[in-house]
Every structure is written in C-alpha cells, then in structure tokens.
Design an enzyme around this catalytic site. Structure first.
Site, short mmCIF file in Angstrom:
data_model
loop_
_atom_site.label_atom_id
_atom_site.label_comp_id
_atom_site.label_asym_id
_atom_site.label_seq_id
_atom_site.Cartn_x
_atom_site.Cartn_y
_atom_site.Cartn_z
N GLU A 17 3.14 -2.42 7.77
CA GLU A 17 3.46 -3.86 7.85
C GLU A 17 4.52 -4.26 6.83
OE1 GLU A 17 0.43 -2.63 8.15
OE2 GLU A 17 -0.06 -3.28 10.19
N PHE B 61 -3.74 -7.69 8.22
CA PHE B 61 -2.73 -6.66 7.92
C PHE B 61 -1.49 -7.24 7.25
CE2 PHE B 61 -4.95 -5.16 11.87
CZ PHE B 61 -5.87 -4.38 11.18
N HIS C 201 -11.59 -8.63 8.55
CA HIS C 201 -10.99 -9.00 9.83
C HIS C 201 -11.41 -10.38 10.32
CE1 HIS C 201 -9.18 -5.18 9.95
NE2 HIS C 201 -10.22 -4.48 10.34
#
Lengths: 322, 319
Positions: free
Chosen positions: B51, B77, B120
């Site tokens: 990323e 991310f 997440h």
C-alpha cells in the site's frame, strides 16, 4: 557514450554552480536570511550533474531532503530557488516549501522531499505515467544509502522491475545516513548488489567522476527508453558538510575520512580530466567560469532580496486546487 | 426507478468515469476481471501488497498527468501507507506552492458489524479530517455513493472515499443517467422539527429507523447526512439545529476527537446556533475500545437505532 567537450564544460559549470550556490546558501542560513534547515550537497555534485546530463527536459526526476544539486542539474532557475530559500513570494513554492520542498514540474523536477525514502514510490508513479504515455520519457529517483534500507526502496524496485518501468534508481552512497554510518546499518554495504533480487542491472560507479556517472546513466537511460526496464546505479560519493548546516550540529565522521574524500573533489576531477584530454583547458578558463557562476549566484541573491515576503494571509492559499 | 446495491453503485461510478476519461487508471492489489477486460492491463494494475508503494505511485502518476483511482480495499491497509497519505498526498499541492494538481481517489471500506475484529472494523476518518489537504466522502446510500464517487474522481485533489462495510449489499434507487453530487453538500434525509440527528454512513439508516419509532411517540426527528466530512457542510447542519434546537450525533467511530466531536463543536461555537439550543448536544458513538470479534461483544460496542433512540429521549428530556 562519451560526453562531448562542450557537454563536459557544461557539466563543470553546473557542478561549480551547485557548489557556489550552496556555499552562499550556507552563509545566508548562518546569517539569518534563510530559515529552518539547509542540507548541503557539496562533494556529491558529480552524481546529479552526470545523471541529469543524460536526460531530456521532459524526463522527470525526484529528489530528497538534499535537493539543491538535483534542482540545478535539472535546469531549475537559481533566482527562484534562492527566493524560495529566502521565504519570498517569487520562490518556486511562493515561500511555502523552503529548502526541503523545492520543485519545478515544468522541467520535470518533481520535488525535494523531507521524508527519507518518500520519493521512491512517487517517482515510480511518474515512470508509470511515462510508460503509459509511450513517448520514451524516463523517470529518475535520487536517494541515499539511508533510503536504500527503507521498505519503499524494495517495494518500488520490485514493482518497477515487474512492470518494466522506464526508471533509473540512483543511489548516492555517501556512507552516512544523517549521523549513522552505513557500516552499522547495511547487511551488505553495496546497494547495487540488491538489483539481482529484482532481476535488473545493478551498477557501481565512482560518484565523484562525473564522466563515469554520465556514461552509466546514458546506458541506463537507453535501456529504459527501449522498454527494457529500470536500472539501479550506485554512486560512491561523500558529502563534505555535516548532515545539516545547523550550527553545532553533531558530525561524528572521522576527520581523516572527510579529508580523504575532499582530496577526491569531483570538480577538480573534471578540471584535471579536461586538462588531460584536451590539453587546452587552463586555470584561467576555470577562473572565468567561476566568475560567471559567482555572478549568477549574486544575481540570485539580489533577486531573492528584491522579492517581497508573501502576505501572511497567503498561508491560506493553495491548500486545495480548483 | 431501478434499484442497485451500494457496492454496485460504486462500481458503476468507477466504470463510467474510466470510460469518460482515458487518463484514469486503477491501482489495487487485485484487478477485477471485468475491468481488465474493458480497460486493459495497462490501466487496471494489479499491484503487489504494498500500500505504501502503490499509494506513492498514485501520487507520482497524478503529478504526471494521470488520474489514479486507488483501492486499499479495507481502510485497515491504508495505515501501511500513512507516510504517503499524511506526509505526501495531503501536503504536496500546498508545499510546492500550488504548481501542480494531484487528482487521486483513495477508496476503502470502513466500519464494523461483520465480526472481523479490531484491525478490520475501523472508522478512522477523523484522523484524516485533522489533516489539511484531503477531501473525505462517506456515502450512506447507493445514490450518494455513485454521485459522490464520480465527483471525487473528477476532483483535482486527493479525495478519500470511505465506504461502509455494512452497506455494501444495501439497495437503493439510482438513476440511469449520468449525475454527480457536489462535495461538501449535506443531505437532509428526513425532515423534522423537534430534534436533529446528524448521522454518518450506516447510522443514517439506523437514525431513520429511530426517527420512525420516535414519530409514534409524537417526536419529529430530522436526519441530516453530511455525506462529505471534508469539506463539511456547516451551514446545513447549523440551519437544522437552529430549527429544531436539539442535536444528537451518531457515528460508528469512537467519540474521542472524532467526526461527532467536530460536528458538536461547529454547532456550539456558532453563536446563533448555540443560542437556539434547548439542550446540550449528545454524541452516540462506538465505545472507545478496539472493536472485538464475538458478536455479543461487538454489538455492545457499536451504536444502533436503540442507542440513538435513547440519545434522542435523553436530549428531549433535558430541555
């Protein structure tokens, strides 16, 4: 490819310009006309000049915190550079950037950058744009041995190699990341050897020999323009000054190490080459060149001094583009 | 009118804008086959899981004339790319004196509710509101998703598109015709007169459900969806609170220094709006903890329609 006599003289002019510009910038930093921080490139001039001499105007480069040399070698205007260091309205960044953020997108200079390793991926994006454009332009990253240990180095080289981007990654290996020796931080001292891991050429060159740098860059540029992908060029060089010009800044480097490298002055190296190769180059000719360079630097200072400071409320401009 | 899902609306915006502008490219760790088929591998790039690198590549490509659309997938991310977002993308136009534009969209999903645990299930948009130089969208409906994302792609600045995980399958009306929604314009999702609920993303729908419930008790709730977190539509929010005199702010993120805190501040620091307040504003946010995995724990942490109703009742009782 060997540089023509005319090009060699132009290289000498550029290297001397970088040196004289930075000597003045350092003086003016110490006398308070330039703010913040100044990182000098003196001693490493042959790398920026050797590489940029192999480029066209529309090729792109990115720099790091030690960016004056890259700007000058790519053709930046000394007046606007000095005005930026002086924090003035006519500076390249209208006084918003200073020494660490000089950019000139019109000549493919994508900016100095205050984050070590920050430019590696950005200029890889410029390489992607050049590839998609398909006109044979290349993009070049200048970075130090310190940045070569950052994740962005490995990530960017892997992507550039996989996508066969038209790139040169030029490591200026001066053996000191700020005040830490590369002997303490590098698993292997040669950065170029890492190219093997990405299946691209890794070249080691004497970074104080501008003609050797030029030849290595010319080969790599030809490879990039032909669609054969990136090259990693490691230039062994050294900075004469401390990490920054800040008064009293620590500089743990051994004096004999500094002296040994100063004896390998890249400018004197080219002067000697010119005298040897052409037999006509004289000290008087070099003196005339230096006089012209000193005039150009003095003119840049005069331009900077004549430029107004930006209006305080201009701090609110340019946060967003229209 | 046809109904499509929130996720589909995002895909339509992407595809239509990539057709419209050949300088757009797509960078993500996967290359959706339908996109590769239509636009080719040159413009639809499958990146390594890097990323930080491909966010930087987007910045350099944008500064070189392209309009990259980056998909981080989950906002999780993007933290790997914080150097490029914070030190580079948000400042690069400004610190270079405005000499070059950097049109980039960074897409990512936010929020929880799907038992994906702490890493997440994040809603970190206030971290980016705090930076100068980024625009932020947070659509709550398929219609808003498509219109806002199209505007984001056409914008000449870095725009972060935060897209609600819980809403991906949510369906709503979306016209066939091309349309855009300007950034920085809130939407009054339901008009009311007694209390304003400013709600974000998934909580817009929970607020609408709460409003329906409160209507049975004779409380008229106005639901305002900012849709864009930066620039924030202060005028619409203040006008609503001046009308109702009461405010609840509902956000799936934690309250500390969050979007809800910012909204409370922009209401209370405005003299006219402050003077119209009949009761202190109330934040209904996630509890200030990392998001846990087990459904009972997760549900305890997140706000929902019942907590919004409780918040409304508390504010109504206060004045």
């Amino acid at each position: 490819m060997t540089a023509s006599p005319e090009l060699q003289r132009e290289m000498l002019r550029q290297m001397q310009t970088i040196r004289r510009f930075e000597e003045r910038a350092s003086d003016d930093y110490h006398n308070g006309a330039i703010y913040g921080v100044v990182h000098c490139y003196i001693g490493e001039e042959a790398v920026a000049v050797g590489v940029c001499s192999a480029l066209n105007k529309d090729d792109q480069i990115i720099s790091n915190h030690r960016g004056h040399g890259h700007c000058i070698a790519k053709g930046a205007d000394l007046n606007r550079m000095m005005a930026e260091l002086y924090g003035r309205q006519d500076g390249y960044c209208k006084g918003k950037g200073g020494s660490m953020h000089i950019a000139d997108f019109s000549i493919g200079m994508l900016g100095a950058n205050g984050i070590v390793g920050g430019g590696l991926s950005i200029v890889t994006g410029a390489g992607l744009a050049a590839q998609l454009e398909g006109k044979g332009r290349v993009a070049v990253c200048f970075f130090g041995d310190g940045a070569s240990n950052a994740g962005s180095f490995h990530e960017s080289l892997n992507i550039a190699a996989r996508w066969k981007l038209p790139m040169l990654y030029v490591c200026e290996h001066n053996s000191w990341a700020a005040n830490t020796s590369s002997r303490m931080t590098h698993a292997r001292d040669d950065v170029a050897s890492r190219a093997a891991g990405y299946g691209i050429p890794g070249v080691v060159v004497d970074g104080n020999d501008v003609l050797a740098v030029y030849e290595a860059a010319t080969d790599a540029v030809a490879r990039a323009r032909a669609g054969e992908g990136p090259t990693l060029i490691e230039c062994k060089t050294y900075r004469w000054r401390a990490h920054t010009e800040r008064p009293g800044a620590a500089d743990p480097r051994p004096l004999e190490e500094i002296a040994a490298w100063m004896a390998k002055d890249p400018i004197q190296h080219l002067v000697d080459d010119l005298k040897q190769q052409q037999g006509q180059y004289s000290d008087a000719e070099f003196q005339a060149l230096d006089d012209a360079v000193m005039s150009a630097v003095a003119a840049a200072v005069a331009f900077a001094e004549a430029s107004p400071f930006p209006a305080p409320e201009a701090a609110l401009d340019d946060v967003f583009a229209d | 009118m046809r109904e499509i899902s929130y996720a589909r609306a995002g895909m339509e915006a992407l595809v239509e804008e990539m057709r419209r502008d050949p300088t757009t490219i797509h960078l993500a760790t996967d290359a959706p086959p339908s996109l590769v088929e239509e636009f080719g591998e040159a413009r639809i790039r499958a990146t390594p899981i890097t990323e930080n690198a491909f966010s930087g590549i987007a910045i350099g490509a944008a500064g070189s004339g392209l309009r990259p659309i980056v998909n981080w997938s989950m906002v999780t991310f993007c933290f790997v790319a914080m150097d490029q977002i914070v030190n580079q993308a948000s400042k690069i136009h400004y610190m270079f004196g405005g000499q070059q534009t950097f049109p980039i969209v960074f897409r990512s999903s936010v929020g929880g509710g799907t038992s994906l645990a702490a890493q997440h299930s994040q809603s970190p948009y206030s971290m980016f509101m705090n930076l100068a130089g980024l625009k932020l969208i947070l659509p709550a409906t398929p219609y808003d998703m498509k219109g806002l994302l199209k505007s984001a792609i056409r914008d000449n600045n870095p725009v972060l598109s935060f897209e609600s995980t819980r809403l991906m399958g949510f369906k709503g009306e979306v016209p066939d015709d091309d349309y855009t929604i300007p950034l920085g314009v809130a939407d009054v999702k339901r008009t009311g007169s007694d209390i304003t609920v400013v709600a974000l993303a998934w909580l817009v729908h929970e607020a609408l459900a709460a409003a329906e419930e409160m209507a049975k008790e004779g409380v008229s709730v106005e639901v305002v969806d900012p849709r864009t977190l930066f620039p924030m539509d202060n005028e619409t929010i203040r006008a609503s609170v001046q009308k109702t005199g009461r405010l609840v702010i509902a956000d799936e993120a934690g309250p500390t220094a969050g979007a809800a805190a910012e909204i409370a501040a922009l209401v209370t620091e405005d003299a006219a709006t402050f003077a119209a307040l009949k009761a202190p504003p109330k934040r209904v946010c996630a509890l200030q903890v990392p998001i846990p995995y087990s459904p009972g724990l997760e549900n305890h942490v997140f706000p929902d329609r019942n907590r919004i109703i409780a918040g409304i009742r508390e504010v109504m009782a206060a004045g």
